[in-house]
Write an enzyme that holds these catalytic residues in place. Structure first.
Site, PDB file in Angstrom:
ATOM      1  N   LYS A 120       0.838  -1.205   0.000  1.00 51.63           N
ATOM      2  CA  LYS A 120       0.000   0.000   0.000  1.00 51.63           C
ATOM      3  C   LYS A 120       0.873   1.254   0.000  1.00 51.63           C
ATOM      4  O   LYS A 120       0.638   2.188  -0.780  1.00 51.63           O
ATOM      5  CB  LYS A 120      -0.944   0.008   1.202  1.00 51.63           C
ATOM      6  CG  LYS A 120      -1.917   1.188   1.199  1.00 51.63           C
ATOM      7  CD  LYS A 120      -2.788   1.195   2.438  1.00 51.63           C
ATOM      8  CE  LYS A 120      -2.022   1.656   3.647  1.00 51.63           C
ATOM      9  NZ  LYS A 120      -2.863   1.842   4.855  1.00 51.63           N
ATOM     10  N   ASP A 138      -6.650   1.151   1.026  1.00 51.45           N
ATOM     11  CA  ASP A 138      -6.705   1.199   2.486  1.00 51.45           C
ATOM     12  C   ASP A 138      -8.093   0.775   2.943  1.00 51.45           C
ATOM     13  O   ASP A 138      -8.897   0.278   2.151  1.00 51.45           O
ATOM     14  CB  ASP A 138      -6.346   2.606   2.984  1.00 51.45           C
ATOM     15  CG  ASP A 138      -7.408   3.641   2.612  1.00 51.45           C
ATOM     16  OD1 ASP A 138      -8.322   3.330   1.815  1.00 51.45           O
ATOM     17  OD2 ASP A 138      -7.323   4.772   3.127  1.00 51.45           O
TER      18      ASP A 138
END
Length: 211
Positions: A120, A138
């Site tokens: 991420k 997320d």
């Protein structure tokens, strides 16, 4: 969800916010990398408060190393897991100087090899600092993608892969910013604000609070 609806959703996001970006404050790829490293399980507001004091004194890997671990922790101690994050920052700065001449690498593999950098974080840096097509999924994006049915998936990687495949290419560069902001301010976890949602007539969430 068919692709015409998906197209309309992102058309509306673009009309409402033509130039979205992260809410983390940064002035260089290095500063963005440090900010994202600090942002895990922390709010952007909290990170920005810390980096507002940290970056003026350490805007390069060498300057960060010169502060030392104790010095970095003085600036990051208001952030959760700050001791571990500060160690990762110091180790990352050392690697950036040793292997990359102080520059932030521009491939996912190289970024993910840095301490504390997961997929991420790498995707945020690739997309926001370097303008690459990447989707940093997320909790907000995971929720919005599943709730609206834009790109449902059982885990973050599945949602990421589906978004990269299903979001029309013209929107891919900005899509993760729109989705994060939508999840943060409108499609909230506990009480989604469906009455003010700009895509409520296109969303397939069965529990939405407007027809």
């Amino acid at each position: 969800m068919n692709k015409l609806i998906r197209q309309e959703i992102f058309e509306r996001f673009r009309t409402a916010n033509p130039h979205p970006t992260t809410e983390l404050n940064f002035n260089s790829p290095f500063e963005l990398l440090i900010a994202v490293l600090l942002s895990a399980q922390a709010t952007d507001v909290g990170v920005n408060k810390a980096t507002a004091k940290l970056f003026p004194v350490a805007t390069t890997p060498q300057a960060m190393l010169d502060l030392g671990l104790e010095g970095v922790m003085e600036y990051t101690k208001t952030i959760g897991l700050y001791k571990t994050k500060s160690k990762h920052i110091i180790e990352t700065c050392r690697i950036l100087l040793d292997k990359y001449n102080g520059e932030v690498p521009q491939t996912r593999e190289e970024l993910e090899a840095l301490p504390g950098v997961g997929r991420k974080t790498a995707n945020v840096v690739l997309n926001t600092a370097f303008g690459q097509l990447a989707m940093a999924v997320d909790t907000h994006i995971f929720r919005v993608a599943n709730r609206t049915r834009i790109a449902p998936g059982k885990n973050v990687r599945e949602v990421e892969d589906k978004l990269m495949k299903l979001v029309p290419k013209e929107f891919l560069l900005d899509a993760h910013h729109w989705l994060i902001l939508h999840g943060r301010y409108t499609c909230k976890a506990q009480k989604p604000l469906c009455e003010r949602c700009i895509i409520n007539d296109l969303c397939e969430y069965p529990a939405k609070t407007v027809p």
